[in-house]
Design a protein around this motif. Structure first.
Motif, PDB file in Angstrom:
ATOM      1  N   ASP A 114     205.849  42.744  36.516  1.00  0.00           N
ATOM      2  CA  ASP A 114     206.213  43.065  35.140  1.00  0.00           C
ATOM      3  C   ASP A 114     205.922  44.548  34.951  1.00  0.00           C
ATOM      4  OD1 ASP A 114     206.834  40.416  33.808  1.00  0.00           O
ATOM      5  OD2 ASP A 114     204.895  39.977  34.742  1.00  0.00           O
ATOM      6  N   LEU A 115     206.948  45.301  34.561  1.00  0.00           N
ATOM      7  CA  LEU A 115     206.813  46.744  34.441  1.00  0.00           C
ATOM      8  C   LEU A 115     207.175  47.203  33.039  1.00  0.00           C
ATOM      9  CD1 LEU A 115     208.686  47.714  37.740  1.00  0.00           C
ATOM     10  CD2 LEU A 115     206.222  47.366  37.446  1.00  0.00           C
ATOM     11  N   HIS A 116     206.422  48.165  32.532  1.00  0.00           N
ATOM     12  CA  HIS A 116     206.794  48.826  31.273  1.00  0.00           C
ATOM     13  C   HIS A 116     207.415  50.156  31.673  1.00  0.00           C
ATOM     14  CE1 HIS A 116     206.813  50.035  27.122  1.00  0.00           C
ATOM     15  NE2 HIS A 116     206.371  51.213  27.530  1.00  0.00           N
TER      16      HIS A 116
ATOM     17  N   THR B 253     201.654  43.826  35.155  1.00  0.00           N
ATOM     18  CA  THR B 253     201.541  42.453  35.654  1.00  0.00           C
ATOM     19  C   THR B 253     200.134  41.900  35.449  1.00  0.00           C
ATOM     20  OG1 THR B 253     203.231  42.944  37.313  1.00  0.00           O
ATOM     21  CG2 THR B 253     201.910  40.952  37.654  1.00  0.00           C
ATOM     22  N   GLU B 254     199.110  42.642  35.846  1.00  0.00           N
ATOM     23  CA  GLU B 254     197.731  42.154  35.734  1.00  0.00           C
ATOM     24  C   GLU B 254     197.333  41.934  34.278  1.00  0.00           C
ATOM     25  OE1 GLU B 254     194.989  44.596  37.896  1.00  0.00           O
ATOM     26  OE2 GLU B 254     196.020  44.255  39.802  1.00  0.00           O
ATOM     27  N   GLN B 255     197.746  42.841  33.388  1.00  0.00           N
ATOM     28  CA  GLN B 255     197.412  42.682  31.970  1.00  0.00           C
ATOM     29  C   GLN B 255     198.059  41.432  31.399  1.00  0.00           C
ATOM     30  OE1 GLN B 255     198.272  45.524  33.449  1.00  0.00           O
ATOM     31  NE2 GLN B 255     197.468  47.286  32.380  1.00  0.00           N
ATOM     32  N   LEU B 256     199.319  41.190  31.751  1.00  0.00           N
ATOM     33  CA  LEU B 256     200.002  40.003  31.236  1.00  0.00           C
ATOM     34  C   LEU B 256     199.387  38.722  31.793  1.00  0.00           C
ATOM     35  CD1 LEU B 256     203.753  41.109  31.254  1.00  0.00           C
ATOM     36  CD2 LEU B 256     202.185  40.971  29.312  1.00  0.00           C
ATOM     37  N   GLU B 257     199.003  38.754  33.071  1.00  0.00           N
ATOM     38  CA  GLU B 257     198.357  37.581  33.670  1.00  0.00           C
ATOM     39  C   GLU B 257     197.004  37.318  33.010  1.00  0.00           C
ATOM     40  OE1 GLU B 257     198.264  38.367  37.880  1.00  0.00           O
ATOM     41  OE2 GLU B 257     200.407  37.931  38.106  1.00  0.00           O
TER      42      GLU B 257
ATOM     43  N   LEU C 103     197.581  35.799  29.635  1.00  0.00           N
ATOM     44  CA  LEU C 103     197.985  34.398  29.770  1.00  0.00           C
ATOM     45  C   LEU C 103     196.773  33.522  30.086  1.00  0.00           C
ATOM     46  CD1 LEU C 103     200.243  32.273  29.912  1.00  0.00           C
ATOM     47  CD2 LEU C 103     200.483  32.854  32.338  1.00  0.00           C
ATOM     48  N   LYS C 104     195.904  33.976  30.995  1.00  0.00           N
ATOM     49  CA  LYS C 104     194.706  33.200  31.338  1.00  0.00           C
ATOM     50  C   LYS C 104     193.782  33.060  30.139  1.00  0.00           C
ATOM     51  CE  LYS C 104     194.728  34.103  36.270  1.00  0.00           C
ATOM     52  NZ  LYS C 104     194.106  34.791  37.399  1.00  0.00           N
ATOM     53  N   ALA C 105     193.619  34.138  29.367  1.00  0.00           N
ATOM     54  CA  ALA C 105     192.771  34.077  28.172  1.00  0.00           C
ATOM     55  C   ALA C 105     193.351  33.091  27.160  1.00  0.00           C
ATOM     56  CB  ALA C 105     192.640  35.462  27.549  1.00  0.00           C
ATOM     57  N   SER C 106     194.655  33.114  27.007  1.00  0.00           N
ATOM     58  CA  SER C 106     195.322  32.199  26.080  1.00  0.00           C
ATOM     59  C   SER C 106     195.149  30.746  26.531  1.00  0.00           C
ATOM     60  CB  SER C 106     196.804  32.562  25.989  1.00  0.00           C
ATOM     61  OG  SER C 106     197.482  31.676  25.153  1.00  0.00           O
ATOM     62  N   GLU C 107     195.283  30.521  27.840  1.00  0.00           N
ATOM     63  CA  GLU C 107     195.093  29.171  28.379  1.00  0.00           C
ATOM     64  C   GLU C 107     193.649  28.708  28.168  1.00  0.00           C
ATOM     65  OE1 GLU C 107     196.352  29.589  32.440  1.00  0.00           O
ATOM     66  OE2 GLU C 107     198.488  29.408  31.918  1.00  0.00           O
ATOM     67  N   SER C 108     192.693  29.607  28.388  1.00  0.00           N
ATOM     68  CA  SER C 108     191.280  29.254  28.193  1.00  0.00           C
ATOM     69  C   SER C 108     191.003  28.916  26.733  1.00  0.00           C
ATOM     70  CB  SER C 108     190.377  30.412  28.622  1.00  0.00           C
ATOM     71  OG  SER C 108     190.440  30.576  30.010  1.00  0.00           O
TER      72      SER C 108
END
Length: 169
Positions: A104-106, A131-135, A138-143
């Motif tokens: 994922d690139l800005h 990519t790492e920021q989006l992942e 997503l992990k924080a949201s899942e948690s």
């Protein structure tokens, strides 16, 4: 005349300092940075930093002055062509997020004309891998969702308190 010479010397020194600062940022940026020259269908690499060239499997000097087809990736070449065509049409900076090679690139694409009002014949492109920021997001949201499920549907009583032992929830 002595005042003019001092002024020119100071301006020259300021220019040299700024040029060195920009060179440092260019070479050490977390962004991949490239400059392109284009005329009609011809699109050439004017310059790029190592982060950009390494992502394509080249060294910066290997890309300088080369047509974008040297990449030998039709999908990537088509992406460059599409972005530059859009830039020429809009005549304004374009910022967007894209997917490329599973990342994922800005991207920020800045039009450059030789003189105000001239046709755009150059551009600067800055790309930052998010990519790492989006992942992580997503992990924080899942948690958070897992915690909310445990909190809301547990058969055991749960109390959330702050440091002062005041009940939060």
């Amino acid at each position: 005349q002595a005042d003019l010479q001092r002024l020119l010397a100071r301006q020259t020194m300021n220019h040299r300092i700024l040029a060195n600062q920009l060179k440092y940022i260019y070479n050490n940026s977390a962004n991949a940075i490239a400059f392109f020259d284009f005329e009609g269908d011809n699109i050439r690499f004017a310059n790029c930093n190592a982060r950009w060239s390494n992502a394509l499997g080249f060294k910066p000097d290997e890309l300088k002055g080369k047509e974008i087809e040297c990449i030998n990736e039709p999908e990537t070449v088509a992406m460059y062509r599409g972005k530059i065509k859009l830039l020429v049409e809009r005549r304004t900076t374009i910022q967007e997020s894209i997917k490329w090679r599973g990342m994922d690139l800005h991207t920020t694409i800045v039009p450059i004309a030789d003189h105000p009002g001239d046709q755009i014949s150059h551009c600067a492109v800055m790309v930052y891998n998010i990519t790492e920021q989006l992942e992580a997001k997503l992990k924080a949201s899942e948690s958070e969702a897992k915690f909310a499920n445990i909190f809301n549907y547990s058969t055991d009583p749960i109390i959330l308190m702050d440091r002062n032992l005041s009940i939060i929830n």
